[in-house]
Write a protein that holds these residues in place. Sequence first.
Motif, PDB file in Angstrom:
ATOM      1  N   PRO A  92      21.734   9.200  27.048  1.00 37.63           N
ATOM      2  CA  PRO A  92      20.202   8.412  27.378  1.00 37.63           C
ATOM      3  C   PRO A  92      19.901   8.143  28.932  1.00 37.63           C
ATOM      4  O   PRO A  92      20.596   7.959  29.547  1.00 37.63           O
ATOM      5  CB  PRO A  92      19.974   7.192  26.645  1.00 37.63           C
ATOM      6  CG  PRO A  92      21.619   6.641  26.733  1.00 37.63           C
ATOM      7  CD  PRO A  92      22.428   7.911  26.489  1.00 37.63           C
ATOM      8  N   VAL A  93      18.481   8.481  29.057  1.00 32.99           N
ATOM      9  CA  VAL A  93      17.933   8.335  30.281  1.00 32.99           C
ATOM     10  C   VAL A  93      17.536   6.801  30.334  1.00 32.99           C
ATOM     11  O   VAL A  93      17.122   6.260  29.556  1.00 32.99           O
ATOM     12  CB  VAL A  93      16.707   9.124  30.540  1.00 32.99           C
ATOM     13  CG1 VAL A  93      16.445   8.570  31.944  1.00 32.99           C
ATOM     14  CG2 VAL A  93      17.209  10.693  30.682  1.00 32.99           C
ATOM     15  N   THR A  94      17.896   6.142  31.446  1.00 29.16           N
ATOM     16  CA  THR A  94      17.493   4.647  31.620  1.00 29.16           C
ATOM     17  C   THR A  94      16.169   4.450  31.894  1.00 29.16           C
ATOM     18  O   THR A  94      15.506   4.947  32.981  1.00 29.16           O
ATOM     19  CB  THR A  94      18.387   3.860  32.767  1.00 29.16           C
ATOM     20  OG1 THR A  94      19.794   4.120  32.236  1.00 29.16           O
ATOM     21  CG2 THR A  94      18.046   2.550  32.766  1.00 29.16           C
ATOM     22  N   PHE A  95      15.532   3.694  31.064  1.00 33.27           N
ATOM     23  CA  PHE A  95      13.944   3.310  31.430  1.00 33.27           C
ATOM     24  C   PHE A  95      13.953   1.857  31.429  1.00 33.27           C
ATOM     25  O   PHE A  95      14.240   1.237  30.465  1.00 33.27           O
ATOM     26  CB  PHE A  95      13.049   3.982  30.270  1.00 33.27           C
ATOM     27  CG  PHE A  95      12.836   5.391  30.087  1.00 33.27           C
ATOM     28  CD1 PHE A  95      11.312   5.794  30.738  1.00 33.27           C
ATOM     29  CD2 PHE A  95      13.792   6.612  29.707  1.00 33.27           C
ATOM     30  CE1 PHE A  95      11.081   7.252  30.669  1.00 33.27           C
ATOM     31  CE2 PHE A  95      13.458   7.729  29.667  1.00 33.27           C
ATOM     32  CZ  PHE A  95      12.296   8.109  30.207  1.00 33.27           C
ATOM     33  N   ASN A  96      13.145   1.400  32.558  1.00 37.30           N
ATOM     34  CA  ASN A  96      12.637   0.124  32.695  1.00 37.30           C
ATOM     35  C   ASN A  96      11.388  -0.059  31.915  1.00 37.30           C
ATOM     36  O   ASN A  96      10.824   1.006  31.338  1.00 37.30           O
ATOM     37  CB  ASN A  96      12.615  -0.355  34.037  1.00 37.30           C
ATOM     38  CG  ASN A  96      14.078  -0.173  34.936  1.00 37.30           C
ATOM     39  OD1 ASN A  96      15.103  -0.343  34.313  1.00 37.30           O
ATOM     40  ND2 ASN A  96      13.893  -0.263  36.074  1.00 37.30           N
ATOM     41  N   THR A  97      10.844  -1.388  31.911  1.00 36.43           N
ATOM     42  CA  THR A  97       9.488  -1.266  31.387  1.00 36.43           C
ATOM     43  C   THR A  97       8.637  -0.343  32.341  1.00 36.43           C
ATOM     44  O   THR A  97       8.812  -0.472  33.687  1.00 36.43           O
ATOM     45  CB  THR A  97       8.866  -2.786  31.112  1.00 36.43           C
ATOM     46  OG1 THR A  97       9.101  -3.409  32.651  1.00 36.43           O
ATOM     47  CG2 THR A  97       9.737  -3.264  30.211  1.00 36.43           C
TER      48      THR A  97
ATOM     49  N   HIS B  61       6.453   1.719  27.694  1.00 33.47           N
ATOM     50  CA  HIS B  61       5.268   0.640  27.536  1.00 33.47           C
ATOM     51  C   HIS B  61       5.338  -0.375  28.732  1.00 33.47           C
ATOM     52  O   HIS B  61       6.794  -0.724  29.286  1.00 33.47           O
ATOM     53  CB  HIS B  61       5.053  -0.197  26.346  1.00 33.47           C
ATOM     54  CG  HIS B  61       6.382  -0.801  25.747  1.00 33.47           C
ATOM     55  ND1 HIS B  61       6.705  -2.179  26.330  1.00 33.47           N
ATOM     56  CD2 HIS B  61       7.406  -0.544  25.126  1.00 33.47           C
ATOM     57  CE1 HIS B  61       7.599  -2.487  25.818  1.00 33.47           C
ATOM     58  NE2 HIS B  61       7.972  -1.555  24.941  1.00 33.47           N
ATOM     59  N   GLY B  62       4.479  -1.068  29.274  1.00 33.17           N
ATOM     60  CA  GLY B  62       4.848  -2.027  30.370  1.00 33.17           C
ATOM     61  C   GLY B  62       5.508  -3.366  29.553  1.00 33.17           C
ATOM     62  O   GLY B  62       5.826  -3.461  28.431  1.00 33.17           O
ATOM     63  N   GLN B  63       5.897  -4.355  30.508  1.00 35.19           N
ATOM     64  CA  GLN B  63       6.426  -5.646  29.971  1.00 35.19           C
ATOM     65  C   GLN B  63       5.644  -6.207  28.754  1.00 35.19           C
ATOM     66  O   GLN B  63       4.495  -6.433  28.901  1.00 35.19           O
ATOM     67  CB  GLN B  63       6.699  -6.517  31.105  1.00 35.19           C
ATOM     68  CG  GLN B  63       7.432  -7.732  30.566  1.00 35.19           C
ATOM     69  CD  GLN B  63       7.615  -8.798  31.731  1.00 35.19           C
ATOM     70  OE1 GLN B  63       6.357  -9.245  32.131  1.00 35.19           O
ATOM     71  NE2 GLN B  63       8.795  -9.024  32.448  1.00 35.19           N
TER      72      GLN B  63
END
Length: 155
Positions: A123-128, A8-10
């Motif tokens: 784990p794979v890194t996900f930002n918002t 999801h977004g910020q």
Amino acid sequence: MRLWLLRHGQAGPYVRTGDHLRELTERGRTEALHAGGHLLGEPLDAILVSPYVRAQQTAELVHEALGREPALHTVDGITPDDDPRAALAMLAGRREQNLLVVTHMPLVGALAGLLVHGHLQQPVTFNTASLALLEGDMALAGLMDLRALYHPPER
């Protein structure tokens, strides 16, 4: 199978009434639309969405950007603290070949790592509003390849 995973977004700060009620910020809305741009022209069969408000709002923005196709489906078991192995079992039981899943950290990172590496230690890194494309014959642990990982632009 082509599996798109979208965080999801910020979202705004935690609220007393519960984490599940947090809404997207303006930046989060922009991030969601940016992620949706990567999906234009992609053949999606369904969009699976966490029941949390910020994921629902992200999915709705992407859905709108895609011309309201394909259908949105709210799915339990893909919230922040759900077990990635249970989410994997749910995905393995799906018949669609082109799915978008809108969910949260840490689940999305752990799920992507499980699909690619076959375990939960990478784990794979996900930002918002990060969007990943995984491809493979089936959604099974260690049998998918990470083909793309898009992050929203820095502000």
